[in-house]
Design a protein around this motif. Structure first.
Motif, PDB file in Angstrom:
ATOM      1  N   UNK A 159      -8.840 -46.942   3.586  1.00 21.81           N
ATOM      2  CA  UNK A 159      -9.029 -48.163   2.815  1.00 21.81           C
ATOM      3  C   UNK A 159     -10.208 -48.141   1.873  1.00 21.81           C
ATOM      4  N   UNK A 160     -10.708 -46.947   1.551  1.00 21.33           N
ATOM      5  CA  UNK A 160     -11.840 -46.819   0.624  1.00 21.33           C
ATOM      6  C   UNK A 160     -11.295 -46.816  -0.802  1.00 21.33           C
ATOM      7  N   UNK A 161     -11.762 -47.743  -1.615  1.00 18.64           N
ATOM      8  CA  UNK A 161     -11.182 -47.953  -2.939  1.00 18.64           C
ATOM      9  C   UNK A 161     -12.031 -47.418  -4.089  1.00 18.64           C
ATOM     10  N   UNK A 162     -13.170 -46.801  -3.790  1.00 19.19           N
ATOM     11  CA  UNK A 162     -14.055 -46.336  -4.867  1.00 19.19           C
ATOM     12  C   UNK A 162     -14.393 -44.868  -4.627  1.00 19.19           C
ATOM     13  N   UNK A 163     -13.970 -44.019  -5.561  1.00 18.21           N
ATOM     14  CA  UNK A 163     -14.215 -42.578  -5.480  1.00 18.21           C
ATOM     15  C   UNK A 163     -14.833 -42.112  -6.790  1.00 18.21           C
ATOM     16  N   UNK A 164     -15.926 -41.396  -6.689  1.00 19.64           N
ATOM     17  CA  UNK A 164     -16.554 -40.727  -7.834  1.00 19.64           C
ATOM     18  C   UNK A 164     -16.616 -39.249  -7.484  1.00 19.64           C
ATOM     19  N   UNK A 165     -16.191 -38.382  -8.395  1.00 21.06           N
ATOM     20  CA  UNK A 165     -16.184 -36.969  -8.023  1.00 21.06           C
ATOM     21  C   UNK A 165     -16.551 -36.088  -9.214  1.00 21.06           C
ATOM     22  N   UNK A 166     -16.895 -34.847  -8.872  1.00 19.47           N
ATOM     23  CA  UNK A 166     -17.319 -33.873  -9.878  1.00 19.47           C
ATOM     24  C   UNK A 166     -16.113 -33.167 -10.471  1.00 19.47           C
ATOM     25  N   UNK A 167     -15.786 -33.516 -11.708  1.00 23.22           N
ATOM     26  CA  UNK A 167     -14.917 -32.673 -12.504  1.00 23.22           C
ATOM     27  C   UNK A 167     -15.834 -31.688 -13.230  1.00 23.22           C
ATOM     28  N   UNK A 168     -15.454 -31.185 -14.372  1.00 23.14           N
ATOM     29  CA  UNK A 168     -16.251 -30.128 -14.986  1.00 23.14           C
ATOM     30  C   UNK A 168     -16.034 -30.048 -16.492  1.00 23.14           C
ATOM     31  N   UNK A 169     -17.086 -29.657 -17.194  1.00 19.64           N
ATOM     32  CA  UNK A 169     -16.978 -29.378 -18.617  1.00 19.64           C
ATOM     33  C   UNK A 169     -16.002 -28.249 -18.905  1.00 19.64           C
ATOM     34  N   UNK A 170     -15.699 -27.424 -17.908  1.00 18.35           N
ATOM     35  CA  UNK A 170     -14.813 -26.281 -18.146  1.00 18.35           C
ATOM     36  C   UNK A 170     -13.421 -26.702 -18.594  1.00 18.35           C
ATOM     37  N   UNK A 171     -12.984 -27.922 -18.279  1.00 16.29           N
ATOM     38  CA  UNK A 171     -11.648 -28.357 -18.699  1.00 16.29           C
ATOM     39  C   UNK A 171     -11.568 -28.525 -20.215  1.00 16.29           C
ATOM     40  N   UNK A 172     -12.704 -28.532 -20.896  1.00 13.92           N
ATOM     41  CA  UNK A 172     -12.720 -28.690 -22.345  1.00 13.92           C
ATOM     42  C   UNK A 172     -12.330 -27.411 -23.081  1.00 13.92           C
ATOM     43  N   UNK A 173     -12.237 -26.294 -22.348  1.00  8.62           N
ATOM     44  CA  UNK A 173     -11.856 -25.035 -22.969  1.00  8.62           C
ATOM     45  C   UNK A 173     -12.873 -23.933 -22.822  1.00  8.62           C
ATOM     46  N   UNK A 174     -13.884 -24.142 -21.969  1.00  8.67           N
ATOM     47  CA  UNK A 174     -14.889 -23.109 -21.764  1.00  8.67           C
ATOM     48  C   UNK A 174     -14.230 -21.835 -21.254  1.00  8.67           C
ATOM     49  N   UNK A 175     -14.700 -20.659 -21.713  1.00  4.77           N
ATOM     50  CA  UNK A 175     -15.963 -20.416 -22.421  1.00  4.77           C
ATOM     51  C   UNK A 175     -15.875 -20.456 -23.948  1.00  4.77           C
ATOM     52  N   UNK A 176     -14.948 -21.167 -24.521  1.00  4.79           N
ATOM     53  CA  UNK A 176     -14.815 -21.326 -25.969  1.00  4.79           C
ATOM     54  C   UNK A 176     -14.704 -19.993 -26.704  1.00  4.79           C
ATOM     55  N   UNK A 177     -14.065 -19.008 -26.058  1.00  6.56           N
ATOM     56  CA  UNK A 177     -13.678 -17.796 -26.784  1.00  6.56           C
ATOM     57  C   UNK A 177     -12.610 -18.139 -27.816  1.00  6.56           C
ATOM     58  N   UNK A 178     -11.840 -19.180 -27.530  1.00 11.86           N
ATOM     59  CA  UNK A 178     -10.965 -19.807 -28.519  1.00 11.86           C
ATOM     60  C   UNK A 178     -11.694 -21.045 -29.026  1.00 11.86           C
ATOM     61  N   UNK A 179     -11.755 -21.211 -30.340  1.00 14.13           N
ATOM     62  CA  UNK A 179     -12.507 -22.328 -30.911  1.00 14.13           C
ATOM     63  C   UNK A 179     -12.035 -23.668 -30.353  1.00 14.13           C
ATOM     64  N   UNK A 180     -12.961 -24.604 -30.098  1.00 11.36           N
ATOM     65  CA  UNK A 180     -12.548 -25.965 -29.755  1.00 11.36           C
ATOM     66  C   UNK A 180     -11.873 -26.618 -30.959  1.00 11.36           C
ATOM     67  N   UNK A 181     -11.090 -27.667 -30.753  1.00 20.64           N
ATOM     68  CA  UNK A 181     -10.383 -28.287 -31.883  1.00 20.64           C
ATOM     69  C   UNK A 181     -11.313 -28.947 -32.880  1.00 20.64           C
ATOM     70  N   UNK A 182     -12.465 -29.412 -32.413  1.00 17.44           N
ATOM     71  CA  UNK A 182     -13.474 -30.031 -33.264  1.00 17.44           C
ATOM     72  C   UNK A 182     -14.773 -30.102 -32.477  1.00 17.44           C
ATOM     73  N   UNK A 183     -15.841 -30.404 -33.174  1.00 13.14           N
ATOM     74  CA  UNK A 183     -17.172 -30.541 -32.588  1.00 13.14           C
ATOM     75  C   UNK A 183     -17.814 -31.812 -33.135  1.00 13.14           C
TER      76      UNK A 183
END
Length: 281
Positions: A104-128
């Motif tokens: 019955x716990x309704x509040x969760x905060x958790x660690x996602x990651x900057x890596x989902x943005x495309x790290x290590x950016x060997x492929x260019x990000x879509x914009x900066x």
């Protein structure tokens, strides 16, 4: 609040644990490693029975919880074989989310990651600067799990409209003692291109966790959590032009401002980074 914190013995976890307790919250640290005593419980997060039981309360310490902060995981790519990273992190997060719901716990905060943005950016990000608006681009098994965790959270809040899950996409976590080596980055702009020269002071990471616990409404949201500046002394726009010449800069970037956009976290959470590696020490 009565808070179940997983991974409270880790690098970010220690700072989060101290900040939440300093704010007056009753926090139990659930982790595989830690100091025996009040406030610490050893747990295997891949065992659902242990997690669901732990979140129901801890004898003589707390009778149930109001919120969960989930930081427990293999914390980066390359620290374990890919399959071990996937099995541990994916199963742990499912168990934590589901055990919270079962209790019955309704509040969760958790660690996602900057890596989902495309790290290590060997492929260019879509914009900066990069932000939360473009689809996830996982480039490692670790990042794939972070993406799948976010997708899982989307469905869980759909099933339970009262549930609040906040994914904090933390940048590279640093403590003050880490800042001495930042001088080593300055001569070569490519050394830290892998995350657009970003970082997060652990104390500001803890602030973001606290803000999310205090303000996040029901539903799911994801936020990039980074410092207000980069790890470099050179202007951010100059770095972007040199290393990512084919990537569009979507707005004026002043000085050493971060290229990991934290606008959404500022606006919706009230997050405001207070620490910089260049602060006098």
């Amino acid at each position: 609040m009565r808070i179940a914190l997983t991974g409270g013995s880790g690098k970010l976890g220690r700072t989060v644990l101290a900040r939440l307790r300093a704010e007056g919250h009753h926090v139990i640290n659930f982790d595989l490693a830690g100091n025996r005593g009040a406030g610490f419980v050893r747990i295997d997060l891949t065992d659902f029975g242990q997690v669901v039981d732990a979140f129901s309360g801890v004898n003589d310490q707390v009778d149930g919880f109001d919120a969960v902060v989930h930081l427990g995981a293999i914390p980066a790519p390359g620290l374990a074989p890919d399959v071990a990273t996937f099995h541990n992190n994916m199963l742990s997060s499912y168990n934590v989310f589901q055990a919270a719901r079962r209790n019955g716990i309704k509040r969760i905060v958790y660690a996602s990651s900057e890596t989902v943005l495309g790290l290590p950016f060997d492929v260019d990000p879509p914009y900066i600067p990069v932000d939360e608006e473009y689809p996830a681009r996982p480039e490692s098994t670790y990042s794939l799990v972070k993406h799948l965790e976010e997708q899982m959270a989307v469905e869980l809040v759909r099933w339970d409209p009262e549930l609040s899950i906040t994914a904090l996409r933390f940048s590279n976590v640093m403590d003050p003692e880490d800042y001495a080596r930042f001088d080593d980055f300055q001569a070569d702009a490519t050394l830290r291109k892998w995350n657009l020269w970003g970082y997060i002071d652990g104390r500001d990471g803890a602030q973001a966790v606290l803000k999310a616990l205090q303000t996040a409404p029901p539903g799911f949201e994801r936020f990039i959590i980074a410092a207000a500046d980069t790890v470099m002394r050179r202007p951010s726009a100059e770095l972007a032009d040199e290393v990512f010449p084919n990537v569009r800069l979507t707005r004026l970037v002043n000085g050493t401002d971060t290229l990991l956009a934290i606008d959404k976290a500022r606006r919706l959470l009230g997050y405001s980074p207070e620490h910089s590696w260049q602060d006098p020490r």
